[in-house]
Design an enzyme around this catalytic site. Structure first.
Site, PDB file in Angstrom:
ATOM      1  CE  LYS A 168      30.135  43.839  35.659  1.00  0.00           C
ATOM      2  NZ  LYS A 168      30.188  45.542  35.747  1.00  0.00           N
ATOM      3  CB  CYS A 171      31.511  47.062  44.344  1.00  0.00           C
ATOM      4  SG  CYS A 171      33.026  47.606  44.084  1.00  0.00           S
ATOM      5  NE  ARG A 227      35.388  40.448  44.538  1.00  0.00           N
ATOM      6  CZ  ARG A 227      35.878  41.416  44.484  1.00  0.00           C
ATOM      7  NH1 ARG A 227      36.574  41.318  45.552  1.00  0.00           N
ATOM      8  NH2 ARG A 227      36.287  41.589  43.547  1.00  0.00           N
ATOM      9  CE  LYS A 249      46.665  39.834  43.964  1.00  0.00           C
ATOM     10  NZ  LYS A 249      45.673  40.036  44.726  1.00  0.00           N
ATOM     11  N   GLY A 260      16.280  41.036  37.803  1.00  0.00           N
ATOM     12  CA  GLY A 260      16.458  39.632  37.254  1.00  0.00           C
ATOM     13  C   GLY A 260      17.076  38.738  39.251  1.00  0.00           C
ATOM     14  NE  ARG A 262      30.796  51.207  33.657  1.00  0.00           N
ATOM     15  CZ  ARG A 262      30.374  50.944  32.298  1.00  0.00           C
ATOM     16  NH1 ARG A 262      29.364  51.176  31.872  1.00  0.00           N
ATOM     17  NH2 ARG A 262      31.335  51.615  31.564  1.00  0.00           N
ATOM     18  CE  LYS A 292      33.112  52.551  45.055  1.00  0.00           C
ATOM     19  NZ  LYS A 292      33.361  52.455  44.260  1.00  0.00           N
TER      20      LYS A 292
END
Ligand code: UDX
Length: 440
Positions: free
Chosen positions: A331, A268, A338, A39, A261, A155, A212
């Site tokens: 999305k 998250c 995930r 990474k 939907g 987001r 949060k």
């Protein structure tokens, strides 16, 4: 800004990599630390290890200015004044609780390098009570350093924009002078956002942690609310999208996050509502948060319903049926799979004997790692070739814009809209059988 604050960011996953790059973009001098050498190599090269619009650009430009570096060596953080902890808090295997192993390991590893007057800032999403516990750890190991909790609300898909221009800043700080110092240090870091009148709310640790998780619980509840209405609509012949439009005009309700939907997924919302419930149980508050169990159950039932709708549309059996699935990411504008509802549905259809071919604009590689048994194609036309039914399960812009001509290679003319994102009249007008969740 000439020379900002010296910052370290511990953990260079989604949250950390974006935070590090954005802080450097704002003019701070940033070192990102992660235990994963591969990474670090990718990031040091100015590339993002995941798909996030705008991130490669700011990584490259910040690295070029010399203000952003990445390393696996924790000792290199020693001259930073503020240390952000941005490691993951995944769901624990075999339970709903959050796994705090990485947060504790990060703080333990930081403590020997904390100079007097430095500030550790938690960004990870944690169960309420964690910050107070970590503050004791810091007080014992580095008495002249302190701790703040500064949750992140970004987001995916808008991570850079949300980090550079957050809609609010939340600081959880200790009482007294230490809290005032921590507030001043954070204000210096977020000077640009504060100058733009971003609301900044200073509070205690517990409230900051709860802001949060309760924000995510509220968002998840809003989605499951409309999906529960979709279940009612399905039984009564009503149209849930019209219902959402109509109730959304009430400003107290609002139309955003009322898209019904396949429901929510991602790294998250699902794990955060489960961890919140688990923490509630530990605190003897099982009843207060029991509704989150319903929120989760409604959400998962939408996936069952999608499988069922596919079966019904194909005459009652999935065995040997060729199904094309468009969309695998949880999305649009993300390669994250995930807890992805769409990938889950694709895998279930395969498990029930269908021949499933799938595609996604960005998430093919990430999906293959989890479900290598699915058949992958890179174009829509190859995916739908000879398909008996086409399922749109993630509302990517390019899928919303599809026309019947684009799917001419399919064997059947059944289109199932898992996100209520297609023009029903267009498809029906062209002779297709169109069905969706929550709409007649
Ligand atoms: C979420 C929160 O929005 C963010 O503030 C927090 O910091 C992290 O968690 P994210 O996981 O990136 O962000 O995704 P989000 O845009 O919230 O969508 C979550 C899921 O809900 C997606 O699967 C999406 O498809 C679904 N969703 C969203 C709906 O089903 N209907 C909606 O109306 C909105």
């Amino acid at each position: 800004m000439e020379f900002g604050v010296k910052i370290s960011v511990i953990g260079c996953g989604y949250l950390g990599a974006v935070h590090a790059a954005c802080m450097a973009e704002l003019g701070h001098e940033v070192i990102g630390v992660d235990v994963d050498q591969s990474k670090i190599d990718v990031l040091s090269d100015g590339r993002a290890p995941f798909f996030e619009p705008g991130l490669p650009e700011i990584l490259t430009s910040a690295i070029a200015t010399g203000r952003l570096r990445f390393t696996t060596d924790m000792s290199e953080v020693a001259d930073a004044e503020v240390h952000f902890v941005a490691v993951g808090t995944p769901q624990t295997k075999g339970s709903y609780a959050a796994d705090l192993t990485y947060v504790d390991a990060a703080v333990d590893a930081l403590i020997p390098h904390l100079a007097p007057g430095t500030l550790v800032v938690g960004k990870s999403t944690v169960p309420v009570g964690t910050a107070a516990r970590l503050a004791e750890k810091v007080a014992a190991g580095a008495p002249q350093a302190s701790l703040a909790w500064n949750p992140e609300f970004l987001r995916e898909g808008f991570a850079v924009q949300d980090t550079l221009g957050p809609d609010r800043l939340v600081y959880g700080v200790p009482a007294g002078d230490a809290g005032e110092r921590a507030t001043a240090q954070l204000d210096e870091i977020y000077a640009v956002a504060l100058a733009a009148d971003t609301p900044r709310i200073v509070m205690d640790y517990a409230t900051a942690e709860l802001v949060k998780v309760s924000a995510n619980a509220f968002l998840a509840t809003k989605i499951s609310f409309i999906n529960a209405m979709a279940e009612v609509a399905e039984a009564t012949g009503a149209d849930v999208t019209m219902l959402a439009d109509a109730i959304g005009h009430d400003v107290r309700i609002g139309r955003r996050f009322l898209n019904s939907g396949l429901g929510f997924g991602g790294g998250c919302l699902p794990k955060d509502i489960r961890a919140f419930r688990a923490r509630g149980e530990e605190l003897g508050l099982g009843e207060s948060l029991a509704f989150l169990g319903e929120v989760d159950a409604i959400n998962l039932r939408r996936r069952d319903r999608m499988v069922e709708l596919t079966r019904e549309s194909l005459g009652g059996s999935l065995k040997g049926k060729k199904i094309a699935v468009l969309g695998l990411a949880f999305k649009p504008d993300s390669d994250d799979v995930r807890d992805s509802p769409s990938l889950d549905v694709a895998a279930r259809l395969l498990a029930e004997g269908a021949l499933v071919t799938v595609t996604d604009p960005e998430a093919i590689e990430t999906a293959k790692r989890v479900h290598p048994e699915l058949a992958y194609e890179s174009t829509v036309s190859d995916t739908v070739a000879d398909a008996d039914a086409v399922l749109v399960l993630t509302e990517w812009k390019q899928y919303r814009a599809l026309t019947p001509e684009d799917l001419a290679g399919a064997a059947g003319t059944i289109i199932l809209d898992g996100r209520n994102c297609l023009d029903r009249d267009l498809w029906r007008g062209a002779g297709w059988t169109y069905a969706s969740l929550g709409r007649p």
